[in-house]
Write a protein that holds these residues in place. Structure first.
Motif, short mmCIF file in Angstrom:
data_model
loop_
_atom_site.label_atom_id
_atom_site.label_comp_id
_atom_site.label_asym_id
_atom_site.label_seq_id
_atom_site.Cartn_x
_atom_site.Cartn_y
_atom_site.Cartn_z
N ILE A 131 4.76 0.74 4.27
CA ILE A 131 5.66 1.48 4.94
C ILE A 131 4.53 2.78 4.21
O ILE A 131 4.52 3.88 5.04
CB ILE A 131 7.06 1.33 4.32
CG1 ILE A 131 7.98 0.42 5.64
CG2 ILE A 131 7.63 2.62 3.80
CD1 ILE A 131 7.39 1.15 7.04
N ASN A 132 4.78 3.25 2.91
CA ASN A 132 4.26 3.92 2.14
C ASN A 132 2.81 4.07 2.58
O ASN A 132 2.64 5.52 2.96
CB ASN A 132 3.88 3.70 0.37
CG ASN A 132 5.07 3.54 -0.17
OD1 ASN A 132 6.28 4.26 0.14
ND2 ASN A 132 4.92 2.85 -1.21
N CYS A 133 2.51 3.89 2.90
CA CYS A 133 0.49 3.71 3.71
C CYS A 133 1.02 4.28 4.63
O CYS A 133 0.59 5.47 5.09
CB CYS A 133 -0.46 2.30 4.13
SG CYS A 133 -1.14 1.81 5.38
N LEU A 134 2.29 3.61 5.98
CA LEU A 134 2.18 4.54 7.08
C LEU A 134 2.52 5.93 6.80
O LEU A 134 2.48 7.10 7.55
CB LEU A 134 3.02 3.84 8.02
CG LEU A 134 2.56 2.21 8.14
CD1 LEU A 134 3.26 2.01 9.43
CD2 LEU A 134 0.86 2.50 9.37
N LYS A 135 3.55 6.69 6.45
CA LYS A 135 3.93 7.76 5.72
C LYS A 135 2.87 8.30 5.85
O LYS A 135 2.63 9.86 5.96
CB LYS A 135 4.93 7.44 4.62
CG LYS A 135 6.63 7.33 5.09
CD LYS A 135 7.26 7.26 3.66
CE LYS A 135 8.92 6.58 4.30
NZ LYS A 135 9.01 6.08 2.91
N LYS A 136 1.46 8.21 4.59
CA LYS A 136 0.45 8.70 4.25
C LYS A 136 -0.22 9.19 5.52
O LYS A 136 -1.35 9.68 5.13
CB LYS A 136 -0.11 8.90 3.00
CG LYS A 136 0.77 8.47 1.48
CD LYS A 136 0.65 8.10 0.64
CE LYS A 136 0.23 6.84 -0.25
NZ LYS A 136 -0.46 6.41 -0.57
N ASN A 193 -2.21 10.73 8.71
CA ASN A 193 -2.72 11.90 8.81
C ASN A 193 -3.02 11.39 9.59
O ASN A 193 -4.52 10.66 10.50
CB ASN A 193 -4.16 12.35 7.89
CG ASN A 193 -4.49 13.42 8.88
OD1 ASN A 193 -3.82 14.18 10.21
ND2 ASN A 193 -5.66 14.29 8.06
N GLU A 223 5.18 -2.33 0.98
CA GLU A 223 3.97 -1.29 0.50
C GLU A 223 3.09 -0.95 1.66
O GLU A 223 2.70 0.61 1.49
CB GLU A 223 2.80 -1.78 -0.42
CG GLU A 223 3.10 -2.72 -1.90
CD GLU A 223 3.81 -1.77 -2.83
OE1 GLU A 223 3.47 -0.60 -2.95
OE2 GLU A 223 4.49 -2.20 -3.19
#
Ligand SMILES: *Cc1c(COP(=O)(O)O)cnc(C)c1O
Length: 352
Positions: free
Chosen positions: A40-45, A47, A38
């Motif tokens: 990875i998704n946080c890092l992709k988002k 800002n 999970e």
């Protein structure tokens, strides 16, 4: 040019982190599996503008997620830059040798004596029982102490104390002196003392994201205890560094602590690999201390621990050896992936 304090330092020696050669790394109890997917998704988002600002000095969101995970109130949680830092804050806040020695086991996490020399806290190390278990009655026999600290399970032995043993100890020890239980390895088969927090206001539990949560590189840890103890840790933090955990650590930690399902899965794999390695080594005639951690403490009759360490290192496998009387014969082996353990077992049966 240098302070007198500097001369008196006695720094901790961390396990090797070789940057040149690729080893099978079984020496610092890192998790062989990756952290929660999970993250990875946080890092992709993420800002990157967010990085302009200082992080939340209270780590409120992260502390709330930790509190939710353990069914306690957020006011009973402190978060910091690795549990080592929280231990350092705790030694500063709670242990004062004007009231007696700090007590800890003879063979244990070697950072404790380092913090003692850093803060000039006198300490006494209580011998382990003959089977290497922590001797809680030995702590009770000392008349003057300013507190107690031990890991459960202990390191480097891996031996776990039961909740019954801990309860019995807390019933007998001074209720106005802090006892720290360092639960760095509790997820690998132990029962946490968190259930004792309500009954014993002098109990502080420290935890890390480095071992069972597979996030040693993130530097994140937490403490759980009565609000008065947690407030004391905040006072030390705000006298040292207001922002010990950065924005990334707070975000990633909050996600990791909430992904119980994934962590249960990798922890079970490690526990089953531990059983495999123990069974194989016993079969090969090794002495294996019963472990509830993600490492085992082992010896082979007639072979020096140092020679085991050196021979394995020659063969591309790093384990940890402590050159200390009483445990010199042993090496500590982190539970890696099954294929890594098979390579280890292969070398062991070849050379020893
Ligand atoms: C690894 C370890 C720690 C340190 O954990 P960090 O959160 O990485 O600082 C503390 N106590 C014990 C017993 C450990 O083995």
């Amino acid at each position: 040019m240098f302070s007198k304090r500097l001369k008196n330092l006695n720094p901790y020696v961390p396990g090797e982190q070789p940057q040149n050669r690729k080893y099978i790394k079984l020496n610092t109890n890192e998790n062989p599996y990756p952290p929660s997917p999970e993250i990875i998704n946080c890092l992709k988002k993420l800002n990157i503008e967010d990085l302009r600002l200082y992080p939340d000095p209270q780590s409120d969101n992260l502390r709330q997620k930790i509190a939710d995970r353990h069914n306690i109130d957020k006011s009973m949680v402190f978060a910091g830059n690795g549990s080592d830092e929280i231990l350092s804050f705790s030694f500063y806040a709670f242990f004062d040798s004007a009231f007696g020695n700090l007590l800890f086991p003879q063979f244990t996490y070697s950072f404790y004596s380092v913090y003692c020399s850093f803060y000039e806290i006198e300490y006494l190390q209580i011998p382990l029982n003959y089977d290497f278990s922590v001797d809680l009655s030995g702590f009770l026999e000392e008349e003057h102490s300013c507190g107690v600290i031990f890991p459960n399970p202990n390191a480097p032995t891996g031996i776990l104390l039961s909740i019954e043993e801990l309860t019995d100890f807390f019933d007998k020890y001074h209720s106005d002196k802090v006892v720290i239980i360092d639960e760095a390895y509790i997820d690998f088969g132990g029962i946490s003392a968190i259930e004792l927090i309500e009954s014993y206001k002098n109990l502080l539990i420290t935890r890390t994201f480095s071992k069972s949560m597979a996030l040693a590189g993130l530097r994140l840890g937490y403490a759980i205890g009565n609000k008065k103890l947690i407030d004391a840790l905040f006072a030390v933090k705000d006298s040292f560094n207001s922002y010990p955990s950065d924005i990334l650590a707070q975000k990633i930690g909050a996600i990791a602590i909430s992904d119980e399902r994934y962590y249960k899965e990798i922890t079970e794999k490690i526990i089953s690999s531990r059983k495999y390695l123990v069974d194989e080594l016993v079969e090969l005639g090794w002495t294996v201390v019963p472990s509830k951690a993600n490492f085992i403490f082992v010896a082979k009759k007639g072979v020096a621990g140092k020679d085991i360490y050196l021979k394995l290192k020659d063969n591309g496998i790093l384990v940890r050896h402590f050159d200390i009387d009483g445990i010199k014969d042993y090496v500590r082996i982190t539970i890696g992936k099954k294929d890594e353990l098979d390579i280890l077992l292969n070398k062991i049966s070849k050379y020893f």
